[in-house]
Design a protein around this motif. Structure first.
Motif, short mmCIF file in Angstrom:
data_model
loop_
_atom_site.label_atom_id
_atom_site.label_comp_id
_atom_site.label_asym_id
_atom_site.label_seq_id
_atom_site.Cartn_x
_atom_site.Cartn_y
_atom_site.Cartn_z
N ILE A 85 43.44 42.18 39.62
CA ILE A 85 42.98 42.65 38.32
C ILE A 85 41.56 43.14 38.52
CG2 ILE A 85 42.32 42.00 35.97
CD1 ILE A 85 44.60 39.94 36.01
N MET A 86 41.29 44.35 38.06
CA MET A 86 39.93 44.89 38.13
C MET A 86 39.44 45.10 36.70
SD MET A 86 38.47 48.45 39.74
CE MET A 86 38.64 47.99 41.44
N VAL A 87 38.48 44.28 36.31
CA VAL A 87 37.83 44.42 35.01
C VAL A 87 36.65 45.36 35.22
CG1 VAL A 87 36.51 43.25 33.21
CG2 VAL A 87 38.55 42.15 34.18
N VAL A 88 36.64 46.45 34.47
CA VAL A 88 35.54 47.41 34.56
C VAL A 88 34.76 47.34 33.26
CG1 VAL A 88 34.88 49.81 34.92
CG2 VAL A 88 36.89 48.87 36.11
N ASP A 89 33.58 46.74 33.34
CA ASP A 89 32.76 46.56 32.15
C ASP A 89 31.34 46.20 32.60
OD1 ASP A 89 32.85 46.16 29.07
OD2 ASP A 89 31.78 44.40 29.84
N VAL A 113 28.48 33.81 33.51
CA VAL A 113 29.33 32.89 32.74
C VAL A 113 30.64 33.58 32.37
CG1 VAL A 113 29.51 31.53 30.62
CG2 VAL A 113 27.37 31.55 31.90
N LEU A 114 30.56 34.81 31.91
CA LEU A 114 31.76 35.55 31.56
C LEU A 114 32.63 35.80 32.79
CD1 LEU A 114 33.60 36.97 29.58
CD2 LEU A 114 32.10 38.97 29.70
N LYS A 115 32.00 36.14 33.91
CA LYS A 115 32.76 36.35 35.15
C LYS A 115 33.51 35.08 35.54
CE LYS A 115 29.51 38.31 37.73
NZ LYS A 115 28.82 38.99 38.81
N MET A 116 32.88 33.92 35.38
CA MET A 116 33.54 32.65 35.71
C MET A 116 34.72 32.42 34.75
SD MET A 116 33.88 30.09 37.65
CE MET A 116 32.41 30.10 38.63
N SER A 117 34.53 32.72 33.48
CA SER A 117 35.62 32.58 32.50
C SER A 117 36.79 33.49 32.85
CB SER A 117 35.13 32.91 31.10
OG SER A 117 34.14 32.01 30.70
N LEU A 118 36.50 34.72 33.25
CA LEU A 118 37.55 35.66 33.64
C LEU A 118 38.28 35.17 34.88
CD1 LEU A 118 35.67 39.02 32.99
CD2 LEU A 118 37.59 38.10 31.67
N SER A 164 38.33 41.42 40.48
CA SER A 164 37.06 42.13 40.63
C SER A 164 36.52 42.38 39.23
CB SER A 164 37.25 43.48 41.33
OG SER A 164 37.77 43.32 42.62
N VAL A 165 35.25 42.10 39.01
CA VAL A 165 34.58 42.40 37.74
C VAL A 165 33.40 43.29 38.11
CG1 VAL A 165 33.48 41.48 35.68
CG2 VAL A 165 35.30 40.16 36.81
N LEU A 166 33.51 44.57 37.76
CA LEU A 166 32.55 45.55 38.25
C LEU A 166 32.00 46.43 37.15
CD1 LEU A 166 34.67 46.73 41.31
CD2 LEU A 166 32.72 45.18 41.38
N PRO A 167 30.73 46.87 37.30
CA PRO A 167 30.22 47.89 36.38
C PRO A 167 30.91 49.22 36.69
CG PRO A 167 28.62 47.42 38.11
CD PRO A 167 29.75 46.46 38.30
N VAL A 223 46.85 47.25 41.70
CA VAL A 223 45.68 46.99 40.88
C VAL A 223 45.97 47.26 39.40
CG1 VAL A 223 43.26 47.58 40.47
CG2 VAL A 223 44.16 47.51 42.81
N PHE A 224 45.61 46.29 38.58
CA PHE A 224 45.70 46.38 37.12
C PHE A 224 44.27 46.55 36.63
CE2 PHE A 224 47.31 43.71 33.22
CZ PHE A 224 47.08 44.77 32.38
N LEU A 225 43.96 47.71 36.10
CA LEU A 225 42.62 48.06 35.64
C LEU A 225 42.50 47.74 34.16
CD1 LEU A 225 40.12 49.55 36.86
CD2 LEU A 225 41.13 51.65 36.01
#
Length: 160
Positions: free
Chosen positions: A30-34, A42-47, A58-61, A79-81
Motif C-alpha cells: 500500500i502506498m499512501v501519497v500525502d 504518529v500518523l505514519k505509525m497508525s497507518l 510506504s507513506v510518501l509526499p 501496489v495499491f495507491l
C-alpha cells in the motif's frame, strides 16, 4: 511497478481498505501519497498498525512518490495507491505519473461540502479537480467496497 488500484479516500487505511480491497486486489504494497501524512510520525505509525501484516507500506509526499513510481522502484509488486484528495492526484499526474482509473471511496461530509453519494461529499475545489482529471482522460469511479457496483463519478456529479 504495477499499480493495481488507485483510490481517493480521506480515511486512508481503514477496515475496508485493509481487508476487502487489499485481499480482493492481491496487494503486496500500500502506498499512501500525502504530504501531511508523510511528515507526521504518529500518523505514519497508525497507518502501519492499520496495514495488514503481509502487506508492505510506504507513506510518501507527492514528489517522492512520483520519483519512486517513475523510477520503477517497486517493480514486481502489486501496489495499491491511496490518496486523501483529488488535488493530490492532480499533483501526482502533473509529476508525470500515469494514472488511468481512480476509485473514489470516501470523502467525509463537513460543513460547506455537497453530498453526492452516501460516503462522498465534495467541495467546489474538489469538483474542479475531478473535472480536470476527467479532461486528462482519467476514468473516475465511485465504489465503496469491491462487492458494490462501480458508478461513473462524472455521471454522479452531473446529478448533484
Amino acid at each position: 511497478m504495477a499499480i493495481v488500484h488507485v483510490r481517493i479516500d480521506d480515511r486512508l487505511i481503514h477496515g475496508q481498505v485493509a481487508t476487502m480491497w487489499t485481499n480482493n486486489l492481491g496487494v503486496t504494497r500500500i502506498m499512501v501519497v500525502d504530504d501531511a501524512a508523510a511528515g507526521d510520525d504518529v500518523l505514519k505509525m497508525s497507518l502501519k498498525l492499520a496495514c495488514p501484516n503481509n502487506v508492505a507500506l510506504s507513506v510518501l509526499p507527492v514528489e517522492k512518490a512520483a520519483e519512486r513510481i517513475n523510477a520503477n522502484a517497486y517493480d514486481g509488486q502489486r501496489v495499491f495507491l491511496i490518496l486523501k484528495s483529488p488535488k493530490t492526484l492532480v499533483r501526482l499526474i502533473q509529476a508525470n505519473v500515469k494514472i488511468e482509473t481512480v476509485n473514489v471511496g470516501n470523502l467525509t461530509y463537513t460543513e460547506g461540502k455537497i453530498k453526492i453519494a452516501n460516503t462522498v461529499a465534495v467541495t467546489k475545489e474538489e469538483i474542479e479537480c475531478f473535472n480536470d482529471l476527467h479532461k486528462l482522460g482519467v476514468k473516475l469511479t465511485l465504489q465503496l467496497i469491491p462487492s458494490n457496483p462501480s458508478e461513473d463519478l462524472m455521471d454522479v456529479l452531473k446529478k448533484a
